[in-house]
Design an enzyme around this catalytic site. Structure first.
Site, PDB file in Angstrom:
ATOM      1  N   HIS A 158       9.214   7.777  -1.598  1.00  0.00           N
ATOM      2  CA  HIS A 158       8.072   6.855  -1.491  1.00  0.00           C
ATOM      3  C   HIS A 158       7.000   7.356  -0.522  1.00  0.00           C
ATOM      4  O   HIS A 158       5.902   6.819  -0.495  1.00  0.00           O
ATOM      5  CB  HIS A 158       8.559   5.471  -1.055  1.00  0.00           C
ATOM      6  CG  HIS A 158       9.321   4.757  -2.143  1.00  0.00           C
ATOM      7  ND1 HIS A 158       8.745   3.810  -2.948  1.00  0.00           N
ATOM      8  CD2 HIS A 158      10.594   4.887  -2.586  1.00  0.00           C
ATOM      9  CE1 HIS A 158       9.630   3.364  -3.826  1.00  0.00           C
ATOM     10  NE2 HIS A 158      10.776   4.002  -3.625  1.00  0.00           N
ATOM     11  N   ASP A 367      -0.407   8.639   3.806  1.00  0.00           N
ATOM     12  CA  ASP A 367       0.354   7.555   3.162  1.00  0.00           C
ATOM     13  C   ASP A 367       0.861   8.050   1.820  1.00  0.00           C
ATOM     14  O   ASP A 367       0.116   8.712   1.092  1.00  0.00           O
ATOM     15  CB  ASP A 367      -0.577   6.348   2.945  1.00  0.00           C
ATOM     16  CG  ASP A 367       0.133   5.013   3.115  1.00  0.00           C
ATOM     17  OD1 ASP A 367       1.339   4.947   2.820  1.00  0.00           O
ATOM     18  OD2 ASP A 367      -0.529   4.037   3.536  1.00  0.00           O
TER      19      ASP A 367
HETATM   20  P1  ADQ Z   1       4.472   0.770   3.134  1.00  0.00           P
HETATM   21  O1  ADQ Z   1       4.264   1.828   4.169  1.00  0.00           O
HETATM   22  O2  ADQ Z   1       5.097  -0.469   3.624  1.00  0.00           O
HETATM   23  O3  ADQ Z   1       5.299   1.350   1.881  1.00  0.00           O
HETATM   24  P2  ADQ Z   1       2.158  -0.214   1.392  1.00  0.00           P
HETATM   25  O4  ADQ Z   1       2.359   0.449   0.106  1.00  0.00           O
HETATM   26  O5  ADQ Z   1       0.713  -0.250   1.783  1.00  0.00           O
HETATM   27  O6  ADQ Z   1       2.951   0.495   2.572  1.00  0.00           O
HETATM   28  O7  ADQ Z   1       2.559  -1.774   1.471  1.00  0.00           O
HETATM   29  C1  ADQ Z   1       3.660  -2.342   0.909  1.00  0.00           C
HETATM   30  C2  ADQ Z   1       3.533  -3.873   0.787  1.00  0.00           C
HETATM   31  O8  ADQ Z   1       3.574  -4.557   2.042  1.00  0.00           O
HETATM   32  C3  ADQ Z   1       2.252  -4.352   0.083  1.00  0.00           C
HETATM   33  O9  ADQ Z   1       2.642  -5.106  -1.032  1.00  0.00           O
HETATM   34  C4  ADQ Z   1       1.555  -5.233   1.129  1.00  0.00           C
HETATM   35  O10 ADQ Z   1       0.903  -6.352   0.575  1.00  0.00           O
HETATM   36  C5  ADQ Z   1       2.677  -5.665   2.031  1.00  0.00           C
HETATM   37  N1  ADQ Z   1       2.117  -5.962   3.347  1.00  0.00           N
HETATM   38  C6  ADQ Z   1       1.519  -5.112   4.197  1.00  0.00           C
HETATM   39  N2  ADQ Z   1       1.066  -5.793   5.274  1.00  0.00           N
HETATM   40  C7  ADQ Z   1       1.362  -7.071   5.096  1.00  0.00           C
HETATM   41  C8  ADQ Z   1       1.126  -8.295   5.837  1.00  0.00           C
HETATM   42  N3  ADQ Z   1       0.444  -8.291   6.984  1.00  0.00           N
HETATM   43  N4  ADQ Z   1       1.588  -9.448   5.337  1.00  0.00           N
HETATM   44  C9  ADQ Z   1       2.239  -9.468   4.171  1.00  0.00           C
HETATM   45  N5  ADQ Z   1       2.473  -8.378   3.413  1.00  0.00           N
HETATM   46  C10 ADQ Z   1       2.041  -7.195   3.870  1.00  0.00           C
HETATM   47  C11 ADQ Z   1       5.896   2.605   1.507  1.00  0.00           C
HETATM   48  C12 ADQ Z   1       4.989   3.836   1.604  1.00  0.00           C
HETATM   49  C13 ADQ Z   1       3.707   3.610   0.790  1.00  0.00           C
HETATM   50  C14 ADQ Z   1       4.073   3.268  -0.645  1.00  0.00           C
HETATM   51  C15 ADQ Z   1       5.119   2.153  -0.721  1.00  0.00           C
HETATM   52  C16 ADQ Z   1       5.644   1.950  -2.136  1.00  0.00           C
HETATM   53  O11 ADQ Z   1       4.673   4.111   2.957  1.00  0.00           O
HETATM   54  O12 ADQ Z   1       2.885   4.770   0.828  1.00  0.00           O
HETATM   55  O13 ADQ Z   1       2.908   2.854  -1.337  1.00  0.00           O
HETATM   56  O14 ADQ Z   1       6.235   2.451   0.112  1.00  0.00           O
HETATM   57  O15 ADQ Z   1       6.148   3.139  -2.671  1.00  0.00           O
END
Ligand code: ADQ
Length: 464
Positions: A158, A367
């Site tokens: 991921h 990311d």
């Molecule tokens: P993450 O690093 O967690 O995931 P991201 O893909 O941006 O990053 O977000 C995942 C989820 O978390 C989104 O659905 C978002 O809405 C939710 N989220 C973030 N902040 C939030 C908040 N304040 N309140 C509620 N919900 C929140 C990892 C990798 C990414 C990759 C994903 C999926 O780092 O690059 O896109 O996995 O593969």
């Protein structure tokens, strides 16, 4: 029918009521794939216990079986806080300065992967498809092979795969990659991360690599490496937008910002997300355009994460300081330019906040993909869409901006770049906003998380 065995660090156990319908994103998509095919989702419960036998907790809800184990406190410290989150996470996000190299935590990582293999192997039947997720579990495929599991086993990363010159700073880097080559299919978020991996295989291992087909031949085995950009759960997210909770959030945002333009950032509080750099960019914008301080309100929603790791405590402090400095210098009795909110919200509320914000600021330093960028665009009003400002170093930029038509791309390390992009977004005419929105929306709607799951599973089924 072939069953699916999903293995990830943590398991999203469906709630007794509501089940998969109530959860979106990756968890929802994997749950529905499990429902369709039958199968099991295995992982750590998130609980600590010293039970050396590591008994498995099996639960069944609406056709989905979850199997979880607890881990001893020492394993959590060495495997999860240690090797996964203090070694692999920073290194894979190009942060050599934050990467810790401790043999002891490396051993913990291997021990837990062995624990996982011991616990899950007996649950796997001969025709099952096995799908392992993310950097916590890279060696798991090899451990399963050692237990005699001959099934098709796939792995999806991921997060980014770093360039070879950074990756070789990891002690035992070759050992880690050799374990990856025990899978049948390896998935990456973007061609760039896949390219870095293939480069390592050819330069460091002397493996035979066919870049185009993504095949790697090494010591008599053949492995396929492909790109599967993950998407959002479009239908679920749109349904959230139709809820009263979402409309309330939208209204709350509009009535609290009134004639000012709201600009929003939503991220886990993580140094890879470029939060202090983002605040510096906003500070630069205010310095360069003091007459526009009253035009803009920046809302940063950032719930804490991984609070047991020191670098996460540091980033939180730094962010609070920077936000405080700018607000101190730029606030009036009726204007506070930055609202920093240290908590999470439901997807319905986020939908409402995104819709009420005319600028989405997504500027990670690095990311794997970044789903917030896709959610922001998905929540826009097609007749009056907001502008997405996106880091060129997010995986999502490959789909949403690199051809110059969709998001406004920025270098997240450059405060001037961020400042210029904010000015451009604030003044962007409706026609251009619509054109940019149109350039992004089809891929966000169609290349969704269900399509991603289907593609990966179909390719895994077709191997061998
Ligand atoms: P993450 O690093 O967690 O995931 P991201 O893909 O941006 O990053 O977000 C995942 C989820 O978390 C989104 O659905 C978002 O809405 C939710 N989220 C973030 N902040 C939030 C908040 N304040 N309140 C509620 N919900 C929140 C990892 C990798 C990414 C990759 C994903 C999926 O780092 O690059 O896109 O996995 O593969």
């Amino acid at each position: 029918m072939t069953r699916l065995i999903i293995i990830s660090n943590r398991v999203a156990v469906p709630k007794a009521r509501g089940a998969a319908g109530a959860q979106g994103g990756l968890a929802g998509a994997l749950n529905s794939a499990l429902k369709d095919n039958g199968g099991i989702w295995f992982g750590w419960s998130g609980q600590e216990s010293e039970d050396p036998a590591g008994s498995i907790n099996l639960q069944r809800h609406e056709g989905v079986t979850t199997a979880t184990i607890d881990l001893p406190a020492r394993d959590v410290e060495e495997y999860y806080n240690g090797y996964a989150n203090s070694t692999l996470w920073p290194l894979f996000h190009y942060r050599l300065d934050l990467t810790e190299y401790e043999r002891e935590t490396g051993r913990g990582y291997e021990r837990v992967n062995q624990r996982f293999a011991d616990a899950v192997a007996p649950l796997i039947e001969p025709d099952d498809l096995v799908w392992v997720h993310d950097y916590h579990l890279i060696p798991l495929g090899e451990r399963l092979r050692a237990q005699g599991v001959n099934n098709r086993i796939g792995f999806f990363l991921h997060i980014p795969w770093p360039p070879t010159r950074l990756f070789v700073s990891l002690p035992f880097h070759e050992r880690l990659v050799r374990t990856l080559l025990e899978y049948d299919l390896i998935g990456f978020q973007t061609d760039e991360w896949r390219g870095s991996f293939l480069h390592y295989c050819s330069k460091e291992l002397n493996a035979e690599v066919d870049e185009e087909a993504g095949t790697i031949s090494f010591e008599g085995r053949s492995v396929i490496a492909r790109t599967y950009p993950i998407g959002i759960d479009w239908d679920h997210f749109q349904a959230q937008g139709n809820r009263g909770e979402s409309r309330n959030a939208h209204q709350r945002l509009l009535s609290s910002t009134r004639e000012r333009t709201a600009m929003i950032g939503v991220d886990r509080l993580d140094y890879s997300k470029g939060l202090p750099e983002r605040i510096d960019g906003i500070g630069r914008f205010f310095d360069q355009h003091p007459e526009r301080v009253r035009d803009l309100v920046f809302i940063q929603i950032a719930p804490p994460s991984r609070e047991d790791v020191k670098s996460y405590q540091d980033i939180r402090m730094m962010l609070e300081q920077k936000t405080g400095q700018i607000n101190g210098a730029r606030s009036e009795v009726d204007v506070v330019p930055i609202r920093y909110v240290n908590r999470g919200y439901s997807h319905a509320e986020l939908f409402g906040f995104f819709r009420g914000s005319k600028i989405g600021l997504v500027t990670p330093l690095r990311d794997g993909m970044n789903l917030v960028a896709k959610e922001y665009v998905a929540a826009q009003d097609p007749n009056d869409p907001g502008v997405l400002i996106l880091s060129r170093f997010a995986g999502a930029a490959e789909q949403l901006g690199l051809d110059g038509t969709g998001a406004v791309l920025v270098n997240p390390y450059s405060p001037d770049d961020i400042s210029d992009a904010i000015l451009q977004a604030l003044d962007m005419p409706l026609d251009e906003r619509k054109a940019r929105y149109e350039a992004m929306i089809a891929t966000i709607r169609d290349d969704n998380v269900q399509a991603w799951t289907r593609c990966f599973c179909a390719d895994l089924t077709a191997t061998r």
